[in-house]
Design a protein around this motif. Structure first.
Motif, PDB file in Angstrom:
ATOM      1  N   PHE A  81       0.817  -1.206   0.000  1.00  0.00           N
ATOM      2  CA  PHE A  81       0.000   0.000   0.000  1.00  0.00           C
ATOM      3  C   PHE A  81       0.856   1.263   0.000  1.00  0.00           C
ATOM      4  O   PHE A  81       0.505   2.248  -0.646  1.00  0.00           O
ATOM      5  N   LEU A  82       1.972   1.245   0.732  1.00  0.00           N
ATOM      6  CA  LEU A  82       2.833   2.427   0.740  1.00  0.00           C
ATOM      7  C   LEU A  82       3.528   2.634  -0.599  1.00  0.00           C
ATOM      8  O   LEU A  82       3.717   3.768  -1.032  1.00  0.00           O
ATOM      9  N   ILE A  83       3.920   1.549  -1.256  1.00  0.00           N
ATOM     10  CA  ILE A  83       4.552   1.676  -2.563  1.00  0.00           C
ATOM     11  C   ILE A  83       3.559   2.232  -3.578  1.00  0.00           C
ATOM     12  O   ILE A  83       3.922   3.027  -4.449  1.00  0.00           O
ATOM     13  N   LEU A  84       2.302   1.831  -3.464  1.00  0.00           N
ATOM     14  CA  LEU A  84       1.276   2.377  -4.340  1.00  0.00           C
ATOM     15  C   LEU A  84       0.870   3.792  -3.942  1.00  0.00           C
ATOM     16  O   LEU A  84       0.009   4.387  -4.578  1.00  0.00           O
ATOM     17  N   ASN A  85       1.505   4.310  -2.894  1.00  0.00           N
ATOM     18  CA  ASN A  85       1.281   5.666  -2.393  1.00  0.00           C
ATOM     19  C   ASN A  85      -0.157   5.852  -1.930  1.00  0.00           C
ATOM     20  O   ASN A  85      -0.782   6.876  -2.175  1.00  0.00           O
ATOM     21  N   TYR A  86      -0.681   4.847  -1.270  1.00  0.00           N
ATOM     22  CA  TYR A  86      -2.034   4.907  -0.752  1.00  0.00           C
ATOM     23  C   TYR A  86      -1.977   4.872   0.761  1.00  0.00           C
ATOM     24  O   TYR A  86      -1.675   3.837   1.362  1.00  0.00           O
ATOM     25  N   ALA A  87      -2.218   6.006   1.372  1.00  0.00           N
ATOM     26  CA  ALA A  87      -2.335   6.087   2.823  1.00  0.00           C
ATOM     27  C   ALA A  87      -3.735   6.597   3.099  1.00  0.00           C
ATOM     28  O   ALA A  87      -4.110   7.676   2.643  1.00  0.00           O
ATOM     29  N   PHE A  88      -4.491   5.854   3.816  1.00  0.00           N
ATOM     30  CA  PHE A  88      -5.916   6.156   3.971  1.00  0.00           C
ATOM     31  C   PHE A  88      -6.096   7.477   4.716  1.00  0.00           C
ATOM     32  O   PHE A  88      -6.101   8.529   4.111  1.00  0.00           O
ATOM     33  N   ILE A  89      -6.229   7.450   6.011  1.00  0.00           N
ATOM     34  CA  ILE A  89      -6.303   8.685   6.791  1.00  0.00           C
ATOM     35  C   ILE A  89      -5.347   8.553   7.962  1.00  0.00           C
ATOM     36  O   ILE A  89      -4.863   7.469   8.276  1.00  0.00           O
ATOM     37  N   TYR A  90      -5.095   9.654   8.608  1.00  0.00           N
ATOM     38  CA  TYR A  90      -4.150   9.732   9.730  1.00  0.00           C
ATOM     39  C   TYR A  90      -2.762   9.251   9.317  1.00  0.00           C
ATOM     40  O   TYR A  90      -2.104   8.525  10.063  1.00  0.00           O
ATOM     41  N   ASN A  91      -2.319   9.637   8.138  1.00  0.00           N
ATOM     42  CA  ASN A  91      -0.997   9.276   7.609  1.00  0.00           C
ATOM     43  C   ASN A  91      -0.779   7.766   7.564  1.00  0.00           C
ATOM     44  O   ASN A  91       0.317   7.284   7.776  1.00  0.00           O
ATOM     45  N   GLY A  92      -1.796   7.010   7.318  1.00  0.00           N
ATOM     46  CA  GLY A  92      -1.672   5.572   7.169  1.00  0.00           C
ATOM     47  C   GLY A  92      -1.778   4.786   8.453  1.00  0.00           C
ATOM     48  O   GLY A  92      -1.646   3.561   8.439  1.00  0.00           O
ATOM     49  N   LEU A  93      -2.021   5.454   9.573  1.00  0.00           N
ATOM     50  CA  LEU A  93      -2.085   4.735  10.852  1.00  0.00           C
ATOM     51  C   LEU A  93      -3.326   3.852  10.943  1.00  0.00           C
ATOM     52  O   LEU A  93      -3.257   2.724  11.444  1.00  0.00           O
ATOM     53  N   LEU A  94      -4.454   4.340  10.467  1.00  0.00           N
ATOM     54  CA  LEU A  94      -5.665   3.516  10.481  1.00  0.00           C
ATOM     55  C   LEU A  94      -5.535   2.343   9.522  1.00  0.00           C
ATOM     56  O   LEU A  94      -5.938   1.225   9.844  1.00  0.00           O
ATOM     57  N   LEU A  95      -4.949   2.584   8.363  1.00  0.00           N
ATOM     58  CA  LEU A  95      -4.711   1.503   7.408  1.00  0.00           C
ATOM     59  C   LEU A  95      -3.766   0.459   8.000  1.00  0.00           C
ATOM     60  O   LEU A  95      -3.965  -0.744   7.817  1.00  0.00           O
ATOM     61  N   ALA A  96      -2.771   0.894   8.747  1.00  0.00           N
ATOM     62  CA  ALA A  96      -1.832  -0.029   9.388  1.00  0.00           C
ATOM     63  C   ALA A  96      -2.555  -0.911  10.402  1.00  0.00           C
ATOM     64  O   ALA A  96      -2.308  -2.123  10.460  1.00  0.00           O
ATOM     65  N   ALA A  97      -3.437  -0.322  11.193  1.00  0.00           N
ATOM     66  CA  ALA A  97      -4.176  -1.106  12.191  1.00  0.00           C
ATOM     67  C   ALA A  97      -5.117  -2.102  11.518  1.00  0.00           C
ATOM     68  O   ALA A  97      -5.208  -3.265  11.938  1.00  0.00           O
ATOM     69  N   VAL A  98      -5.796  -1.682  10.467  1.00  0.00           N
ATOM     70  CA  VAL A  98      -6.726  -2.574   9.766  1.00  0.00           C
ATOM     71  C   VAL A  98      -5.975  -3.726   9.118  1.00  0.00           C
ATOM     72  O   VAL A  98      -6.396  -4.893   9.185  1.00  0.00           O
ATOM     73  N   ILE A  99      -4.832  -3.443   8.505  1.00  0.00           N
ATOM     74  CA  ILE A  99      -4.041  -4.504   7.877  1.00  0.00           C
ATOM     75  C   ILE A  99      -3.485  -5.462   8.927  1.00  0.00           C
ATOM     76  O   ILE A  99      -3.424  -6.672   8.707  1.00  0.00           O
ATOM     77  N   GLY A 100      -3.104  -4.964  10.088  1.00  0.00           N
ATOM     78  CA  GLY A 100      -2.639  -5.838  11.163  1.00  0.00           C
ATOM     79  C   GLY A 100      -3.724  -6.805  11.621  1.00  0.00           C
ATOM     80  O   GLY A 100      -3.476  -7.998  11.803  1.00  0.00           O
ATOM     81  N   VAL A 101      -4.928  -6.303  11.784  1.00  0.00           N
ATOM     82  CA  VAL A 101      -6.046  -7.159  12.208  1.00  0.00           C
ATOM     83  C   VAL A 101      -6.390  -8.168  11.117  1.00  0.00           C
ATOM     84  O   VAL A 101      -6.583  -9.362  11.382  1.00  0.00           O
ATOM     85  N   LEU A 102      -6.462  -7.714   9.868  1.00  0.00           N
ATOM     86  CA  LEU A 102      -6.821  -8.615   8.772  1.00  0.00           C
ATOM     87  C   LEU A 102      -5.763  -9.682   8.525  1.00  0.00           C
ATOM     88  O   LEU A 102      -6.086 -10.815   8.166  1.00  0.00           O
ATOM     89  N   SER A 103      -4.496  -9.351   8.732  1.00  0.00           N
ATOM     90  CA  SER A 103      -3.457 -10.371   8.547  1.00  0.00           C
ATOM     91  C   SER A 103      -3.527 -11.432   9.639  1.00  0.00           C
ATOM     92  O   SER A 103      -3.290 -12.610   9.367  1.00  0.00           O
TER      93      SER A 103
END
Length: 128
Positions: A81-103
């Motif tokens: 996601f970072l290579i694709l330059n996609y950071a959702f909101i809060y500079n990617g912190l929410l995306l990081a938490a969601v990806i951690g849970v989903l993994s």
């Protein structure tokens, strides 16, 4: 012809193909997002009752654990996601938490279907 292809790929990467080159995240935010991804993956795996370490002997164990495949998968997906330059909101912190849970959910329920364990050396064939 190869110069044209190289220039096209170069400009697509520079402009991020959709012109989203204005999304910038600082290095500290990226490191913090990686740490959040790892922590969320391990904590969620422990909540789902995935063991912290695989069974012994550790070197030849193909059991899933909260330490080995879970955060590695989470960091890999978050890096994509970072290579694709996609950071959702809060500079990617929410995306990081969601990806951690989903993994962690992936490792708990789908990992053995996607990556099956190898057969034992003695199983699978009749030795006569």
């Amino acid at each position: 012809m190869f110069d044209l292809m190289f220039d096209t790929i170069s400009f697509a990467l520079y402009g991020n193909f959709y012109g989203l080159n204005t999304i910038n995240i600082s290095t500290t935010s990226i490191i913090l997002a990686y740490i959040i991804t790892i922590v969320c993956a391990i904590v969620t795996a422990l909540v789902l009752r995935i063991p912290l370490l695989p069974s012994k002997p550790y070197r030849y164990s193909f059991d899933v654990s909260a330490i080995y495949p879970t955060p590695i998968i989470a960091v890999g997906i978050f890096s994509i996601f970072l290579i694709l330059n996609y950071a959702f909101i809060y500079n990617g912190l929410l995306l990081a938490a969601v990806i951690g849970v989903l993994s962690a959910l992936f490792v708990k329920y789908l990992f053995d279907f996607v990556f099956p364990k190898p057969l034992n050396e003695n199983a699978g064939e009749d030795m006569e």
